[in-house]
Design a protein around this motif. Structure first.
Motif, PDB file in Angstrom:
ATOM      1  N   GLY A 192       0.825  -1.215   0.000  1.00 37.56           N
ATOM      2  CA  GLY A 192       0.000   0.000   0.000  1.00 37.56           C
ATOM      3  C   GLY A 192       0.852   1.255   0.000  1.00 37.56           C
ATOM      4  N   TYR A 193       1.947   1.227   0.750  1.00 36.86           N
ATOM      5  CA  TYR A 193       2.876   2.362   0.788  1.00 36.86           C
ATOM      6  C   TYR A 193       3.451   2.640  -0.604  1.00 36.86           C
ATOM      7  CZ  TYR A 193       7.460   4.576   1.595  1.00 36.86           C
ATOM      8  OH  TYR A 193       8.570   5.378   1.525  1.00 36.86           O
ATOM      9  N   VAL A 194       3.835   1.574  -1.319  1.00 36.96           N
ATOM     10  CA  VAL A 194       4.373   1.741  -2.680  1.00 36.96           C
ATOM     11  C   VAL A 194       3.313   2.327  -3.608  1.00 36.96           C
ATOM     12  CG1 VAL A 194       5.300   0.550  -4.707  1.00 36.96           C
ATOM     13  CG2 VAL A 194       6.045  -0.115  -2.426  1.00 36.96           C
ATOM     14  N   VAL A 195       2.115   1.785  -3.528  1.00 39.33           N
ATOM     15  CA  VAL A 195       1.041   2.249  -4.406  1.00 39.33           C
ATOM     16  C   VAL A 195       0.774   3.736  -4.199  1.00 39.33           C
ATOM     17  CG1 VAL A 195      -1.435   2.057  -4.911  1.00 39.33           C
ATOM     18  CG2 VAL A 195      -0.060  -0.016  -4.603  1.00 39.33           C
ATOM     19  N   VAL A 196       0.707   4.158  -2.939  1.00 30.79           N
ATOM     20  CA  VAL A 196       0.472   5.577  -2.642  1.00 30.79           C
ATOM     21  C   VAL A 196       1.625   6.432  -3.156  1.00 30.79           C
ATOM     22  CG1 VAL A 196       0.253   7.265  -0.769  1.00 30.79           C
ATOM     23  CG2 VAL A 196      -1.014   5.108  -0.658  1.00 30.79           C
ATOM     24  N   LYS A 197       2.851   5.985  -2.937  1.00 30.91           N
ATOM     25  CA  LYS A 197       4.022   6.743  -3.399  1.00 30.91           C
ATOM     26  C   LYS A 197       4.018   6.904  -4.919  1.00 30.91           C
ATOM     27  CE  LYS A 197       7.499   7.823  -1.537  1.00 30.91           C
ATOM     28  NZ  LYS A 197       7.992   9.126  -1.047  1.00 30.91           N
ATOM     29  N   LEU A 198       3.657   5.831  -5.630  1.00 30.38           N
ATOM     30  CA  LEU A 198       3.645   5.892  -7.094  1.00 30.38           C
ATOM     31  C   LEU A 198       2.504   6.761  -7.612  1.00 30.38           C
ATOM     32  CD1 LEU A 198       4.528   2.215  -8.121  1.00 30.38           C
ATOM     33  CD2 LEU A 198       6.037   4.194  -7.955  1.00 30.38           C
ATOM     34  N   MET A 199       1.392   6.775  -6.888  1.00 27.62           N
ATOM     35  CA  MET A 199       0.276   7.638  -7.282  1.00 27.62           C
ATOM     36  C   MET A 199       0.648   9.110  -7.109  1.00 27.62           C
ATOM     37  SD  MET A 199      -3.000   5.568  -5.694  1.00 27.62           S
ATOM     38  CE  MET A 199      -4.107   6.945  -5.962  1.00 27.62           C
ATOM     39  N   LEU A 200       1.354   9.399  -6.001  1.00 27.48           N
ATOM     40  CA  LEU A 200       1.739  10.789  -5.736  1.00 27.48           C
ATOM     41  C   LEU A 200       2.904  11.244  -6.608  1.00 27.48           C
ATOM     42  CD1 LEU A 200       1.529  10.772  -1.811  1.00 27.48           C
ATOM     43  CD2 LEU A 200      -0.110  11.753  -3.431  1.00 27.48           C
ATOM     44  N   ASN A 201       3.778  10.294  -6.958  1.00 30.60           N
ATOM     45  CA  ASN A 201       4.964  10.639  -7.743  1.00 30.60           C
ATOM     46  C   ASN A 201       5.283   9.522  -8.734  1.00 30.60           C
ATOM     47  OD1 ASN A 201       7.325  11.655  -8.771  1.00 30.60           O
ATOM     48  ND2 ASN A 201       8.463  11.603  -6.850  1.00 30.60           N
ATOM     49  N   PRO A 202       4.606   9.497  -9.889  1.00 32.38           N
ATOM     50  CA  PRO A 202       4.806   8.430 -10.877  1.00 32.38           C
ATOM     51  C   PRO A 202       6.250   8.322 -11.381  1.00 32.38           C
ATOM     52  CG  PRO A 202       2.835   9.714 -11.379  1.00 32.38           C
ATOM     53  CD  PRO A 202       3.563  10.454 -10.313  1.00 32.38           C
ATOM     54  N   SER A 203       7.023   9.393 -11.265  1.00 31.56           N
ATOM     55  CA  SER A 203       8.405   9.353 -11.754  1.00 31.56           C
ATOM     56  C   SER A 203       9.299   8.422 -10.932  1.00 31.56           C
ATOM     57  CB  SER A 203       9.004  10.761 -11.739  1.00 31.56           C
ATOM     58  OG  SER A 203       9.119  11.247 -10.411  1.00 31.56           O
ATOM     59  N   LEU A 204       8.814   7.964  -9.768  1.00 33.36           N
ATOM     60  CA  LEU A 204       9.605   7.031  -8.964  1.00 33.36           C
ATOM     61  C   LEU A 204       9.754   5.676  -9.646  1.00 33.36           C
ATOM     62  CD1 LEU A 204       8.183   7.696  -5.376  1.00 33.36           C
ATOM     63  CD2 LEU A 204      10.419   8.360  -6.264  1.00 33.36           C
ATOM     64  N   ALA A 205       8.852   5.380 -10.584  1.00 32.20           N
ATOM     65  CA  ALA A 205       8.911   4.103 -11.295  1.00 32.20           C
ATOM     66  C   ALA A 205       9.324   4.341 -12.739  1.00 32.20           C
ATOM     67  CB  ALA A 205       7.554   3.409 -11.256  1.00 32.20           C
ATOM     68  N   PRO A 206      10.364   3.634 -13.217  1.00 28.09           N
ATOM     69  CA  PRO A 206      10.741   3.739 -14.631  1.00 28.09           C
ATOM     70  C   PRO A 206       9.646   3.171 -15.508  1.00 28.09           C
ATOM     71  CG  PRO A 206      12.458   2.681 -13.318  1.00 28.09           C
ATOM     72  CD  PRO A 206      11.217   2.728 -12.471  1.00 28.09           C
ATOM     73  N   ASN A 207       9.794   3.309 -16.814  1.00 27.86           N
ATOM     74  CA  ASN A 207       8.827   2.725 -17.744  1.00 27.86           C
ATOM     75  C   ASN A 207       8.779   1.222 -17.568  1.00 27.86           C
ATOM     76  OD1 ASN A 207       8.197   5.212 -18.904  1.00 27.86           O
ATOM     77  ND2 ASN A 207       9.917   5.075 -20.327  1.00 27.86           N
ATOM     78  N   ALA A 208       7.621   0.658 -17.833  1.00 26.10           N
ATOM     79  CA  ALA A 208       7.392  -0.769 -17.566  1.00 26.10           C
ATOM     80  C   ALA A 208       7.917  -1.658 -18.681  1.00 26.10           C
ATOM     81  CB  ALA A 208       5.900  -1.016 -17.369  1.00 26.10           C
ATOM     82  N   ASP A 209       9.045  -1.327 -19.274  1.00 22.72           N
ATOM     83  CA  ASP A 209       9.584  -2.168 -20.352  1.00 22.72           C
ATOM     84  C   ASP A 209      10.989  -2.661 -20.004  1.00 22.72           C
ATOM     85  OD1 ASP A 209      10.659   0.518 -22.624  1.00 22.72           O
ATOM     86  OD2 ASP A 209      10.969   0.190 -20.478  1.00 22.72           O
ATOM     87  N   GLU A 210      11.230  -2.866 -18.689  1.00 29.03           N
ATOM     88  CA  GLU A 210      12.590  -3.181 -18.302  1.00 29.03           C
ATOM     89  C   GLU A 210      12.868  -4.675 -18.256  1.00 29.03           C
ATOM     90  OE1 GLU A 210       9.968  -2.849 -15.142  1.00 29.03           O
ATOM     91  OE2 GLU A 210      10.886  -0.942 -15.508  1.00 29.03           O
ATOM     92  N   GLY A 211      12.244  -5.424 -19.109  1.00 29.72           N
ATOM     93  CA  GLY A 211      12.647  -6.810 -19.283  1.00 29.72           C
ATOM     94  C   GLY A 211      11.856  -7.843 -18.528  1.00 29.72           C
ATOM     95  N   GLY A 212      10.792  -7.498 -17.851  1.00 24.54           N
ATOM     96  CA  GLY A 212      10.026  -8.477 -17.105  1.00 24.54           C
ATOM     97  C   GLY A 212       8.989  -9.145 -17.969  1.00 24.54           C
ATOM     98  N   GLY A 213       8.186  -9.950 -17.376  1.00 23.11           N
ATOM     99  CA  GLY A 213       7.079 -10.583 -18.066  1.00 23.11           C
ATOM    100  C   GLY A 213       7.517 -11.756 -18.901  1.00 23.11           C
ATOM    101  N   GLY A 214       7.148 -11.793 -20.164  1.00 26.30           N
ATOM    102  CA  GLY A 214       7.431 -12.920 -21.017  1.00 26.30           C
ATOM    103  C   GLY A 214       6.141 -13.513 -21.521  1.00 26.30           C
TER     104      GLY A 214
END
Length: 434
Positions: A192-214
């Motif tokens: 929940g802390y991460v979610v709130v932080k990302l909502m308040l400051n989206p720049s804390l997370a890089p773009n979602a193309d950093e090699g995950g998933g598959g």
């Protein structure tokens, strides 16, 4: 001599020896030998020998040896690396996925190893550099590593739970199970802390193309790779909850499960097994020696009248139970910033146990809160020793950054404790099923 003078001298001597860097076992042994001779003379060493013998031959202590061995087998075989890769694939391309990934990873590793310090150091050397390279925020990343790793004493299997159960004579199985819901609650607060932080400051997370998933095929394979670990989870927790096995028996099946997992991943070797056994024997012998000396320490406190004196003092204060609980929780919160968790527990549990009975606190509820509290102390600035494990694993990160990262996690822990205080059934529900 008055009981409070005897208690003050014993505690001062112990703290002084700890401050000088004397090993915990030697510190307790020194105080016990001096205390026995002082209180009873040479005739008291018969009690000394009997106390040590009865403690080290207790069946419950085999659980400690087996849990340590299970953790050693998992880490030394490299089987943990498989979890790392599988979780990385399953997370997919979620925005800021590595934040959530490190919460799951730290929580899982902490549960399997039982050592917050070890997991903090390991993830600071492995996961943190990867997150830095991919543009993740240092403060948030370090805070989540600290938070997840600090759940190690709470989520079973936990060596500290076994130590408490052995010292206060309550059901180890129930105390182990009691940590599941609080551990999940605290991990959820970190999410929940991460979610709130990302909502308040989206720049804390890089773009979602950093090699995950598959592909779905890759994710299915990742799930398949994680499946063997369900053997260990079921062996340790499932058998206890079903009432099929005692903690010692479930720990033995956990060791067998760890060996089977290592064989399944083709990482089992006789050399690795030998190293794991030797390491676990050394660690276990140290813990059991500390326990034996601590047990005698509590007996000496009782003989000197300190135990009854403390109960009498608490009664005369006529404190409201809530204020007494606050006082009992404040002490470990401060002390565990400076003192090793096991060392602190050995000192205060003999003092706390009669007060818990006097005030009628539910022992499962109280000792679970106590465990959470010592976890908070170990990551609270400026002296929490888990903070220095981060510095050791990531020397380039300034201590000011590490301190700043820890405070929001401390607040999450304290909020979680507040919830558990007002909703004690979150702790007592699962143990009541056993």
């Amino acid at each position: 001599m008055e009981w409070y003078i005897s208690l003050g001298i014993a505690l001062t001597l112990l703290m002084g020896l700890f401050a000088l860097g004397v090993p915990i076992f030697i510190a307790f042994l020194t105080v016990n030998v001096l205390g026995t001779f002082w209180l009873m003379g040479s005739a008291g060493f018969g009690m000394f020998a009997n106390s040590v013998y009865s403690t080290v031959t207790s069946e419950t202590l085999t659980t400690i040896v087996l849990f340590v061995l299970m953790g050693e087998l998992l880490f030394r075989s490299g089987s943990i690396d498989v979890i790392f890769d599988a979780l990385d694939t399953l997370m997919g391309r979620i925005k800021g996925r590595l934040y959530f990934f490190v919460i799951v990873l730290a929580t899982l590793f902490g549960a399997l190893s039982g050592s917050a310090l070890a997991v903090t150091a390991m993830l600071s050397r492995s996961a943190l550099p990867t997150m830095q390279q991919r543009g993740y925020d240092d403060r948030l990343s370090i805070g989540l590593i600290l938070g997840g790793a600090s759940l190690a004493p709470i989520i079973p299997p936990s060596l500290l739970v076994i130590i408490i159960g052995s010292m206060v004579d309550i059901s180890i199985a129930r105390l182990l199970i009691a940590g599941i819901i609080p551990g999940i609650l605290l991990a959820g607060l970190f999410v929940g802390y991460v979610v709130v932080k990302l909502m308040l400051n989206p720049s804390l997370a890089p773009n979602a193309d950093e090699g995950g998933g598959g592909t779905w095929r890759a994710r299915s394979k990742a799930l398949l790779n994680m499946a063997p670990f369900s053997i260990i989870i079921f062996s340790v927790l499932g058998l206890i909850m079903l009432g099929v096995a005692t903690p010692s028996e479930s720990a033995a099946t956990g060791v067998l499960g760890a060996m089977l997992v290592a064989v399944y991943y083709r990482r089992f070797t006789l050399k690795m097994a030998r190293q794991a056994i030797l390491s676990s024997l050394g660690i276990s012998a140290m813990i059991i020696a500390i326990l034996a000396c601590s047990k005698l320490f509590s007996q000496l406190l009782s003989f000197a009248g300190a135990t009854s004196g403390l109960v009498g003092l608490a009664t005369s204060l006529e404190l409201d139970p809530m204020w007494m609980l606050l006082l009992l929780m404040l002490v470990p919160l401060v002390a565990c910033m400076f003192i090793d968790q096991i060392a602190f527990m050995m000192v205060v549990i003999p003092i706390y146990a009669p007060l818990v009975k006097l005030y009628g606190f539910d022992p499962i509820w109280f000792w679970t809160l106590f465990l959470i509290n010592i976890s908070v102390g170990s990551l609270t600035p400026p002296f929490g020793y888990n903070l220095f494990a981060v510095k050791g694993g990531a020397p380039s990160v300034p201590m000011q950054t590490i301190f700043a990262a820890a405070w929001p996690i401390v607040i999450c822990f304290l909020f979680g404790m507040l919830v558990l205080f007002f909703l004690p059934s979150l702790i007592t529900f699962l143990p009541s099923l056993i």
